[in-house]
Design a protein around this motif. Structure first.
Motif, PDB file in Angstrom:
ATOM      1  N   LYS A   1      13.611   1.383   1.906  1.00  0.00           N
ATOM      2  CA  LYS A   1      14.555   0.639   2.763  1.00  0.00           C
ATOM      3  C   LYS A   1      13.772  -0.283   3.693  1.00  0.00           C
ATOM      4  N   ARG A   2      12.672   0.236   4.237  1.00  0.00           N
ATOM      5  CA  ARG A   2      11.847  -0.578   5.128  1.00  0.00           C
ATOM      6  C   ARG A   2      11.200  -1.734   4.358  1.00  0.00           C
ATOM      7  N   ALA A   3      10.746  -1.470   3.147  1.00  0.00           N
ATOM      8  CA  ALA A   3      10.081  -2.499   2.353  1.00  0.00           C
ATOM      9  C   ALA A   3      10.999  -3.679   2.082  1.00  0.00           C
ATOM     10  N   LEU A   4      12.265  -3.408   1.865  1.00  0.00           N
ATOM     11  CA  LEU A   4      13.219  -4.453   1.510  1.00  0.00           C
ATOM     12  C   LEU A   4      13.848  -5.125   2.728  1.00  0.00           C
ATOM     13  N   SER A   5      13.500  -4.650   3.916  1.00  0.00           N
ATOM     14  CA  SER A   5      14.035  -5.241   5.136  1.00  0.00           C
ATOM     15  C   SER A   5      13.181  -6.428   5.574  1.00  0.00           C
ATOM     16  N   GLU A   6      13.652  -7.136   6.605  1.00  0.00           N
ATOM     17  CA  GLU A   6      12.900  -8.283   7.106  1.00  0.00           C
ATOM     18  C   GLU A   6      11.554  -7.864   7.689  1.00  0.00           C
ATOM     19  N   SER A   7      11.504  -6.673   8.272  1.00  0.00           N
ATOM     20  CA  SER A   7      10.259  -6.226   8.908  1.00  0.00           C
ATOM     21  C   SER A   7       9.187  -5.861   7.884  1.00  0.00           C
ATOM     22  N   GLY A   8       9.602  -5.419   6.702  1.00  0.00           N
ATOM     23  CA  GLY A   8       8.659  -5.049   5.656  1.00  0.00           C
ATOM     24  C   GLY A   8       7.939  -3.755   5.955  1.00  0.00           C
ATOM     25  N   LEU A   9       6.995  -3.415   5.104  1.00  0.00           N
ATOM     26  CA  LEU A   9       6.279  -2.150   5.242  1.00  0.00           C
ATOM     27  C   LEU A   9       5.261  -2.211   6.370  1.00  0.00           C
ATOM     28  N   PRO A  10       5.140  -1.131   7.140  1.00  0.00           N
ATOM     29  CA  PRO A  10       4.121  -1.097   8.192  1.00  0.00           C
ATOM     30  C   PRO A  10       2.734  -0.933   7.586  1.00  0.00           C
ATOM     31  N   ARG A  11       1.749  -1.422   8.283  1.00  0.00           N
ATOM     32  CA  ARG A  11       0.345  -1.196   7.931  1.00  0.00           C
ATOM     33  C   ARG A  11      -0.157  -0.129   8.906  1.00  0.00           C
ATOM     34  N   ILE A  12      -0.507   1.036   8.390  1.00  0.00           N
ATOM     35  CA  ILE A  12      -0.872   2.173   9.243  1.00  0.00           C
ATOM     36  C   ILE A  12      -2.390   2.324   9.326  1.00  0.00           C
ATOM     37  N   ASN A  13      -2.996   2.676   8.233  1.00  0.00           N
ATOM     38  CA  ASN A  13      -4.447   2.701   8.070  1.00  0.00           C
ATOM     39  C   ASN A  13      -4.714   2.684   6.569  1.00  0.00           C
ATOM     40  N   LEU A  14      -5.969   2.596   6.205  1.00  0.00           N
ATOM     41  CA  LEU A  14      -6.310   2.391   4.796  1.00  0.00           C
ATOM     42  C   LEU A  14      -5.731   3.466   3.890  1.00  0.00           C
ATOM     43  N   LEU A  15      -5.946   4.738   4.217  1.00  0.00           N
ATOM     44  CA  LEU A  15      -5.510   5.822   3.334  1.00  0.00           C
ATOM     45  C   LEU A  15      -3.991   5.924   3.273  1.00  0.00           C
TER      46      LEU A  15
END
Length: 238
Positions: A89-103
């Motif tokens: 749901k987040r990926a398809l929203s305007e905000s998109g996926l968060p970047r958390i850390n590499l892993l």
């Protein structure tokens, strides 16, 4: 071989179509998000859009199965979505996926692209054996609210992942606790991929293979082992 994660008989009875695959990795190279990990997330979003073909994430049969299981143990799936549906749901929203850390970026990319719940725990912070159980309601779940550490307790009958110290993830795969989450300093991790019928076991295996490949790519020289898929009856399946 990766460590054994146990599933209680009560959870097996609740979700007879449940299958999980465990990946254990040592010698990981953590760190902040990178352009490469961000690109993985962008590609995962494109793959997700192609998979859904205009449908909402909850209309996917696998996500519908998770909603049914959440309802069975008393959760409201429209409010507490499983991790894969929430990310989709987040990926398809305007905000998109968060970047958390590499892993975290790496396993989130597999979760979104494959529409399968994937979790990661810092193996050095897990105390004793990990097990999936129905909570009594007395277990501690240490989290952060308003910038302050606080202790919550799951509802009786709620499905949780826990170790010897307490709950590591509430409502099956809805909210992970900060105690065992993967950080930029994580060097050893346990990754869990969770599927429900009608997702074929082979699809869970393919998702695990892709995650193992990504981990090896971003951590050359890491020691990575992928377990056999374990079904809800407790037997390894091939």
């Amino acid at each position: 071989m990766p460590r054994t994660l146990t599933v209680s008989d009560e959870v097996r009875a609740l979700a007879p179509g449940f299958t999980h695959v465990v990946i254990e990795a040592h010698g990981l190279r953590g760190g902040p998000s990178t352009e490469a990990s961000s690109a993985l997330l962008d590609d995962a979003t494109r793959r997700l859009a192609g998979r859904l073909a205009g449908r909402a994430p909850h209309e996917d049969p696998h996500m519908a199965a998770w909603r049914g299981v959440y309802t069975a143990f008393g959760a409201k799936p429209s409010r507490t979505r499983n991790s894969a549906e929430a990310l989709a749901k987040r990926a398809l929203s305007e905000s998109g996926l968060p970047r958390i850390n590499l892993l975290v970026d790496v396993y989130n990319a597999v979760s979104v692209a494959r529409l399968i719940p994937v979790g990661g725990e810092d193996a050095d912070r897990v105390e004793g054996a990990m097990r999936l159980v129905r909570a009594t309601g007395d277990e501690d779940f240490v989290t952060v609210a308003g910038g302050e550490e606080t202790v919550e307790h799951p509802a009786p009958g709620e499905v949780v992942w826990r170790d010897d110290t307490g709950v590591t993830c509430r409502r099956w795969n809805w909210r992970q606790g900060p105690r065992t989450r993967l950080t930029e300093a994580t060097a050893s991790g346990v990754f869990l991929l969770e599927g429900l019928a009608p997702m074929p076991v082979a699809d869970v295996e393919r998702a695990a293979a892709e995650l193992a490949e990504f981990l090896q790519k971003f951590s050359p020289g890491a020691r990575i082992s992928v377990g056999a898929p374990e079904s809800a009856d407790g037997r390894a399946r091939r």
